[in-house]
Design a protein around this motif. Structure first.
Motif, PDB file in Angstrom:
ATOM      1  N   SER A  91      75.749 -17.585 -56.258  1.00 33.30           N
ATOM      2  CA  SER A  91      76.966 -17.901 -57.004  1.00 33.30           C
ATOM      3  C   SER A  91      77.803 -16.644 -57.166  1.00 33.30           C
ATOM      4  N   LEU A 100      85.860 -18.974 -61.145  1.00 36.37           N
ATOM      5  CA  LEU A 100      85.925 -19.353 -59.733  1.00 36.37           C
ATOM      6  C   LEU A 100      85.214 -20.679 -59.464  1.00 36.37           C
ATOM      7  N   ARG A 101      84.123 -20.905 -60.189  1.00 37.28           N
ATOM      8  CA  ARG A 101      83.282 -22.101 -59.978  1.00 37.28           C
ATOM      9  C   ARG A 101      82.952 -22.247 -58.489  1.00 37.28           C
ATOM     10  N   LEU A 102      82.499 -21.133 -57.934  1.00 40.36           N
ATOM     11  CA  LEU A 102      82.246 -21.076 -56.495  1.00 40.36           C
ATOM     12  C   LEU A 102      80.824 -20.576 -56.247  1.00 40.36           C
ATOM     13  N   TYR A 104      77.239 -21.113 -53.283  1.00 41.27           N
ATOM     14  CA  TYR A 104      76.947 -21.334 -51.875  1.00 41.27           C
ATOM     15  C   TYR A 104      75.464 -21.631 -51.677  1.00 41.27           C
ATOM     16  N   THR A 125      85.423 -30.383 -53.833  1.00 43.03           N
ATOM     17  CA  THR A 125      85.442 -29.127 -53.092  1.00 43.03           C
ATOM     18  C   THR A 125      86.304 -28.104 -53.816  1.00 43.03           C
ATOM     19  N   PRO A 126      85.822 -26.875 -54.000  1.00 41.73           N
ATOM     20  CA  PRO A 126      86.681 -25.844 -54.595  1.00 41.73           C
ATOM     21  C   PRO A 126      87.956 -25.667 -53.777  1.00 41.73           C
ATOM     22  N   GLN A 131      88.624 -20.293 -51.912  1.00 41.56           N
ATOM     23  CA  GLN A 131      87.625 -19.969 -50.903  1.00 41.56           C
ATOM     24  C   GLN A 131      88.138 -18.910 -49.921  1.00 41.56           C
TER      25      GLN A 131
END
Length: 251
Positions: A91, A100-102, A104, A125-126, A131
């Motif tokens: 993360s 970001l709330r991103l 992987y 999807t972000p 991204q």
């Protein structure tokens, strides 16, 4: 179900005995949460051997592997996986910022397409702009420089706050620093309940978390999980005095 840990983190032998039919293990080998120890290489290999024999899966949650403060961290389980049994999760929430709330997943090729289909159907999807921005930040070398700076900063802050607490609050707590992570544990002396102490501290605007809440047993660990990343080293002494006053007032 939970499994036993000791000073080396996850006890793989005990885990396989207590859950012989397990098909999945969720682990934090870089820094065990919440105690912070790093899983030794021999236990990593034992865990991989278990997954290979059982045809089981390992979810490796490497939530803050970038912040290892003493020596070089052992290799990720994923880098040692030769059988395609490890699902590596990471993360950007801690290394950049939560907004970001991103995150992987690094997946074995055999299941990557299936995961992609499920993710596209189940989760929003972000934003592509986010991204692409993070991709550029990494590929242009900014991310590596950012991590280097933050690792140095957090190591200084950890040392300063832990040192102040050890010297000022020795009567009340014991600190056993681990090699990494973004918090450390202050073990409470004297049998006082960590949940009671935390409640009193929060009334004073101080926010450690009770360690006992992370245990599956009622008679589990008793301590304070103290985050240090947002405490500048020049504020460590004043922060410790506030904590000491709150603990003394709550006893």
């Amino acid at each position: 179900m939970g499994v036993r840990i000791n000073d080396g983190g996850l006890d793989v032998s005990a885990a396989t005995r207590s859950a012989p039919d397990a098909a999945l293990a969720l682990v934090t080998p870089s820094h065990q949460f919440p105690l912070g120890m790093t899983l030794p290489i021999e236990r990593r290999l034992a865990l991989l051997d278990w997954a290979d024999r059982q045809r089981a899966w390992i979810v490796e949650d490497d939530y803050d592997c970038e912040f290892h403060h003493r020596g070089l961290p052992p290799p990720a389980l994923k880098s040692l996986d030769r059988s395609g049994r490890v699902l590596y999760a990471g993360s950007f929430s801690k290394v950049l910022f939560p907004g970001l709330r991103l995150g992987y997943l690094v997946l074995p090729g055999a299941v990557a397409e299936r995961f992609a289909r499920i993710a596209s159907a189940a989760f929003p999807t972000p934003a592509i702009m986010i991204q692409k921005s993070v991709e550029a930040f990494i590929s242009q070398g900014h991310f590596a420089r950012h991590l280097s700076r933050m690792r140095t900063l957090y190591t200084e802050r950890r040392k300063a706050l832990a040192g102040e607490i050890e010297s000022t609050m020795r009567e009340y707590v014991e600190i056993r620093l681990q090699d990494g992570g973004m918090h450390f544990v202050a073990w409470l002396r004297g049998g006082v309940s960590d949940t009671e102490i935390v409640e009193h501290l929060r009334q004073k605007g101080i926010g450690p978390a009770p360690l006992s809440r992370c245990s599956l047993r009622a008679s589990g660990y008793n301590g304070l999980m103290i985050g240090y990343a947002n405490v500048a080293k020049e504020h460590a002494a004043s922060a410790t005095r506030r904590m000491l006053a709150a603990i003394q007032g709550g006893r």
